[in-house]
Design an enzyme around this catalytic site. Structure first.
Site, PDB file in Angstrom:
ATOM      1  N   PRO A  26     -18.980 -33.405  27.640  1.00 16.01           N
ATOM      2  CA  PRO A  26     -17.958 -33.026  26.663  1.00 16.01           C
ATOM      3  C   PRO A  26     -17.875 -31.506  26.522  1.00 16.01           C
ATOM      4  CG  PRO A  26     -19.390 -34.745  25.783  1.00 16.01           C
ATOM      5  CD  PRO A  26     -20.026 -34.255  27.041  1.00 16.01           C
ATOM      6  N   LYS A  27     -16.661 -31.008  26.310  1.00 19.96           N
ATOM      7  CA  LYS A  27     -16.453 -29.581  26.044  1.00 19.96           C
ATOM      8  C   LYS A  27     -16.293 -29.413  24.536  1.00 19.96           C
ATOM      9  CE  LYS A  27     -13.788 -25.535  27.428  1.00 19.96           C
ATOM     10  NZ  LYS A  27     -13.846 -24.932  26.079  1.00 19.96           N
ATOM     11  N   TRP A  28     -17.244 -28.713  23.923  1.00 22.27           N
ATOM     12  CA  TRP A  28     -17.310 -28.616  22.466  1.00 22.27           C
ATOM     13  C   TRP A  28     -16.476 -27.458  21.933  1.00 22.27           C
ATOM     14  CZ3 TRP A  28     -19.704 -32.784  20.671  1.00 22.27           C
ATOM     15  CH2 TRP A  28     -20.608 -33.432  21.513  1.00 22.27           C
ATOM     16  N   GLU A 175     -12.768 -30.665  22.759  1.00 25.81           N
ATOM     17  CA  GLU A 175     -11.718 -29.914  23.434  1.00 25.81           C
ATOM     18  C   GLU A 175     -11.360 -30.459  24.807  1.00 25.81           C
ATOM     19  OE1 GLU A 175     -11.423 -25.412  22.047  1.00 25.81           O
ATOM     20  OE2 GLU A 175     -13.104 -25.774  23.391  1.00 25.81           O
ATOM     21  N   GLY A 176     -12.275 -31.169  25.436  1.00 23.94           N
ATOM     22  CA  GLY A 176     -12.031 -31.652  26.781  1.00 23.94           C
ATOM     23  C   GLY A 176     -13.345 -31.987  27.453  1.00 23.94           C
TER      24      GLY A 176
END
Length: 327
Positions: A26-28, A175-176
Site C-alpha cells: 500500500p502507498k500511504w 493513495e495507491g
C-alpha cells in the site's frame, strides 16, 4: 561508520495490474522517512534530508523495542479517531520542538509504517533481494514483538489483494500501491520501483488564478456548500501553454463582493509562502484529475491535474462541497 542511504524511488505507472515477479505494498498518505537506530542514537530523515528526530518524540520513546544497528525505510502517518489517515496532523510537527512536540505526540501520535529493511543488527541489507529483505523485516516484527509506534506495511504477490486495496482501502486514505521486483536490490536514488495512484476526475469551479489574465498559470478551485458559500477546495497543477491560452478568454474579472475577497492562499503544504492571485467570476466549471488525499476539511491535498474546461456545465451542476465545514 554506516550512514543512511538515499531513498530508493518509484516511477508512476498508469496500469494498476501487478506485474509477474513483483510484490505490491500500500502507498500511504504520510511523510516518507528513513530511520536508523545505532549506539543509542536515533536518526530520522525525510526524503529531502530534513532531520525529523526533534519533532517526533514518540519514535524515540519506541526505540527500546529495536535491535541496535538497525535501519528502516517507511512512512510517518497519523490515524484519526475514525481510523482514517490524517495527513494534516503531520503539518504542524515541523514547527514544534520540546514540550510542544511532546504535546502533539500525545494528542495525535505518529506511527512509523516500515516497508523496507536497510540494515539489521549491523548487517547492510540493501544488496539483498526484496524477498529476503521482506522476510527479515517480518521476522524483526515477530522476534522483537514490535508494537506502536512501529507498524509493518502489508505486502502481497496476489493480484486479488491489490484489487481489494485499490477499491476498499481508499476510504481510509490509501493513495495507491507501490510495486517492487521480488529479486531486486535496494538501489539508493534509483527509480527502480513503480507506483500507481488512485485517481479520478471531478468538476470544480474556478474562483481565482495565478499568473496574468492573458496567461493564467494555475487555477484556484472551489465548490458551493449547502448554504451557498463558495469553499476553496484546491489548486490545479501548472496549465499547459496551449490550455492557458484557450482558457484565458473564458475567465471573467471578478465582480465586487467576490466570496474570496481578502483571502490569503498558501503556496503549498509546509510553506509560509503565499500566492498572488487574481479573482475571477466563479462561473467557469473545469474538469480535473484528483487523488484520494484530503485534509480534515475535505480539501484536495495534492494539486489537481488539469484535464479540460467544461463550459457546457454551470456551477449548479458541480457536486456540493462535502468537507468538514458547513455552509
Amino acid at each position: 561508520m554506516w550512514t543512511l542511504p538515499e531513498p530508493m524511488l518509484a516511477t508512476p505507472v498508469a496500469d494498476p495490474a501487478l506485474p509477474e515477479g513483483w510484490a505490491a505494498e500500500p502507498k500511504w498518505d504520510g511523510w516518507r522517512a528513513l530511520l536508523s537506530w545505532d549506539a543509542r542514537r536515533l536518526v530520522l530523515r525525510s526524503r529531502k534530508g530534513t532531520d525529523l528526530e526533534p519533532f517526533f518524540p514518540e519514535l524515540r520513546s519506541g526505540t527500546a523495542q529495536l535491535p541496535n544497528a538497525t535501519a528502516l525505510d517507511g512512512e510517518l502517518v497519523v490515524w484519526d479517531a475514525a481510523g482514517r489517515l490524517a495527513f494534516e496532523r503531520l503539518q504542524g510537527r515541523l514547527q514544534r520542538r520540546g514540550e510542544g512536540a511532546i504535546r502533539l505526540a500525545e494528542q495525535w501520535p505518529a506511527h512509523f509504517v516500515a516497508f523496507d529493511l536497510l540494515r539489521i543488527s549491523g548487517t547492510d541489507a540493501t544488496r539483498w533481494t526484496y524477498r529476503r529483505r521482506r522476510a527479515a523485516l517480518e521476522a524483526l516484527f515477530v522476534d522483537h514483538r514490535l508494537t506502536a509506534p512501529w507498524a509493518l506495511c502489508p505486502s502481497t504477490t496476489d493480484p486479488a489483494t491489490v484489487h481489494d486495496w485499490l477499491t476498499s482501502w481508499t476510504a481510509v486514505g490509501l493513495e495507491g500501491v507501490v510495486y517492487k521486483r521480488v529479486d531486486g536490490a535496494y538501489e539508493p536514488s534509483v527509480r527502480g520501483w513503480r507506483k500507481y495512484k488512485v485517481r479520478e476526475t471531478e468538476e470544480a469551479i474556478v474562483g481565482a488564478h495565478t499568473g496574468s489574465p492573458a496567461a493564467p498559470r494555475t487555477l484556484l478551485l472551489g465548490r458551493y456548500g449547502t448554504a451557498g458559500r463558495l469553499h476553496y477546495i484546491g489548486r490545479s497543477t501548472t496549465l499547459p501553454q496551449a490550455s492557458s491560452r484557450d482558457l484565458a478568454p473564458l475567465l471573467t474579472p471578478a465582480p465586487a463582493g467576490h466570496p474570496w475577497t481578502g483571502w490569503t492562499f498558501s503556496a503549498g503544504w509546509g510553506t509560509r509562502e503565499t500566492l498572488h492571485v487574481t479573482l475571477v467570476r466563479p462561473q467557469l466549471v473545469v474538469e480535473v484529475g484528483v487523488d484520494v488525499a484530503r485534509d480534515s476539511a475535505g480539501r484536495w491535498r495534492h494539486p489537481a491535474r488539469w484535464h479540460r474546461p467544461r463550459p457546457d456545465l454551470t456551477p449548479t451542476d458541480v457536486p456540493r462541497f462535502a468537507g468538514g465545514a458547513t455552509g
